[in-house]
Design a protein around this motif. Sequence first.
Motif, PDB file in Angstrom:
ATOM      1  N   PHE A 164      44.739  33.220  47.492  1.00 60.36           N
ATOM      2  CA  PHE A 164      45.112  33.311  49.031  1.00 60.36           C
ATOM      3  C   PHE A 164      43.705  32.845  49.846  1.00 60.36           C
ATOM      4  O   PHE A 164      44.408  32.906  51.216  1.00 60.36           O
ATOM      5  N   GLU A 165      43.237  31.807  49.747  1.00 57.15           N
ATOM      6  CA  GLU A 165      41.711  31.401  50.177  1.00 57.15           C
ATOM      7  C   GLU A 165      42.270  30.186  50.831  1.00 57.15           C
ATOM      8  O   GLU A 165      41.410  29.918  51.637  1.00 57.15           O
ATOM      9  N   HIS A 166      42.756  29.449  49.936  1.00 54.86           N
ATOM     10  CA  HIS A 166      43.037  28.073  49.848  1.00 54.86           C
ATOM     11  C   HIS A 166      44.221  27.372  49.910  1.00 54.86           C
ATOM     12  O   HIS A 166      45.454  28.239  48.795  1.00 54.86           O
ATOM     13  N   LEU A 167      44.783  27.511  50.845  1.00 49.83           N
ATOM     14  CA  LEU A 167      46.519  26.770  50.680  1.00 49.83           C
ATOM     15  C   LEU A 167      47.361  25.462  50.844  1.00 49.83           C
ATOM     16  O   LEU A 167      46.625  24.854  51.145  1.00 49.83           O
ATOM     17  N   MET A 209      40.729  39.106  50.253  1.00 51.31           N
ATOM     18  CA  MET A 209      40.083  40.442  50.198  1.00 51.31           C
ATOM     19  C   MET A 209      40.028  41.476  49.303  1.00 51.31           C
ATOM     20  O   MET A 209      39.021  41.697  48.754  1.00 51.31           O
ATOM     21  N   VAL A 210      41.146  41.860  49.098  1.00 47.27           N
ATOM     22  CA  VAL A 210      41.758  43.133  48.422  1.00 47.27           C
ATOM     23  C   VAL A 210      41.209  42.336  46.276  1.00 47.27           C
ATOM     24  O   VAL A 210      40.863  43.114  45.555  1.00 47.27           O
ATOM     25  N   LEU A 211      42.022  40.799  46.529  1.00 47.43           N
ATOM     26  CA  LEU A 211      41.926  40.816  45.347  1.00 47.43           C
ATOM     27  C   LEU A 211      39.917  40.144  44.999  1.00 47.43           C
ATOM     28  O   LEU A 211      40.269  41.001  43.756  1.00 47.43           O
ATOM     29  N   ASN A 212      39.211  40.185  45.983  1.00 51.66           N
ATOM     30  CA  ASN A 212      37.781  40.197  45.478  1.00 51.66           C
ATOM     31  C   ASN A 212      37.253  40.935  45.076  1.00 51.66           C
ATOM     32  O   ASN A 212      36.217  41.159  44.765  1.00 51.66           O
ATOM     33  N   ALA A 213      37.400  42.752  45.588  1.00 49.88           N
ATOM     34  CA  ALA A 213      37.400  43.828  46.007  1.00 49.88           C
ATOM     35  C   ALA A 213      37.613  44.421  44.912  1.00 49.88           C
ATOM     36  O   ALA A 213      36.976  45.851  44.145  1.00 49.88           O
ATOM     37  N   GLN A 214      39.263  44.522  44.440  1.00 48.22           N
ATOM     38  CA  GLN A 214      39.399  45.175  42.932  1.00 48.22           C
ATOM     39  C   GLN A 214      39.774  44.349  42.335  1.00 48.22           C
ATOM     40  O   GLN A 214      40.073  43.516  42.040  1.00 48.22           O
ATOM     41  N   PRO A 215      40.644  45.624  40.756  1.00 48.56           N
ATOM     42  CA  PRO A 215      40.584  44.865  40.145  1.00 48.56           C
ATOM     43  C   PRO A 215      42.174  44.135  39.431  1.00 48.56           C
ATOM     44  O   PRO A 215      42.950  44.984  40.566  1.00 48.56           O
ATOM     45  N   SER A 216      42.986  43.362  39.138  1.00 50.20           N
ATOM     46  CA  SER A 216      44.344  42.712  39.181  1.00 50.20           C
ATOM     47  C   SER A 216      44.615  41.579  37.836  1.00 50.20           C
ATOM     48  O   SER A 216      43.683  41.627  37.686  1.00 50.20           O
ATOM     49  N   HIS A 217      45.510  41.703  38.061  1.00 52.61           N
ATOM     50  CA  HIS A 217      46.094  40.848  37.465  1.00 52.61           C
ATOM     51  C   HIS A 217      45.875  39.183  37.145  1.00 52.61           C
ATOM     52  O   HIS A 217      45.917  38.619  37.822  1.00 52.61           O
TER      53      HIS A 217
END
Length: 372
Positions: free
Chosen positions: A167-170, A193-201
């Motif tokens: 979501f940083e580059h569209l 920021m959420v994706l950089n800070a927390q685990p994700s799929h």
Amino acid sequence: MSEHQYYKFERLDGYLDAKARQALRAISSRAEISATSFQVYYTYSDLKAEPSELMLQYFDIGFYYADWGSIDVYIKLPAGTLPDALLGFSSDGLHVHKNDEWQLLIFSIEEYYEYFDDENADDFFQHLASLRSELMQGNWRLVYFMWLKECDFDEELDGLPLIEFNFEHLSEEEQAFVILFDIPLAWIKALAMVLNAQPSHQAKQAQFQFDAWLHNLTEADKNTLLSVLFEQGQLSRYQALAITRKESTNKHEAYQYWLTPSVISPFIDQAQNQLQQEQAEALAKKVALEKAEKEKTLTDIYRQRERYWQLAQEQAERTCASGYDAASRYLHQLNEAYQFKANRAAFEQFFKRFVMANKNRKALLNRLKDML
């Protein structure tokens, strides 16, 4: 007062056969209909069919707008392209119509407050094929955009699977979507920021393996594909996959990590501050660039000042409105250039000579009264 409505639908996979075109013609006698598209404008009447039904039966992408502010964007995908977990939240801006073959996404704006016309609609329509392709390849950011917009107003909104999309580059097409649907940029940055800070799929980008797909085809599948190919004259990859799809591959996907309003909310203020800083830096960079370009232009004019005085006089001697306009434009440019080079006295000297030479041309002098 008349009301203007615009409908445009396009088929990307295959062609509309004669029977389909005949059925569409029965719906609208005034539409422009080709082997792949349907386009019509209405002023006093309306389309005699439900756009969603037309999309499910005939088309892959579509766009509708009315001059009172309603906008609908249609993207049709093979069934199972998007997991059910991604489509469960309630939104006024995203509606999903499904049958055994297709998922139809309808992105809606109830009241669009900016100016919008057929040219704007045509420009945005050019992005739809790429947006559809991104969704089919596993890039589902459009759905997240609509969730973010809804989350901005609904703290009780159901969550989405937290999947590691960028979501940083569209893309250019996604940026156009974000602008049209007024997606809050701070919330997009907060999601990054959420994706950089927390685990994700991890995002599953669809990679088509032709050999494996061909090996798994049954005789019935092959006969169906040959029949469609014979009738249409061609068969796209996406159409073949949709025809032979056995089940909704993403339907029962299990997700451990979720995006909810409570997960993203702590990042909003930080994202907003960062966005404002980035916008201020971008504005300062733009202003500096414009200033440098303006200074270069003024330097070039000053270097050629003798020619500009000559051109101004030549235009004045044409003794017509367009000539006077051009002469005024040259003189105003010279005025700026002399000021930029701190040589105002020289400009005034030459300008007085010009005025004296053209003292009988009142219409010209009237255009120069701000410098007299």
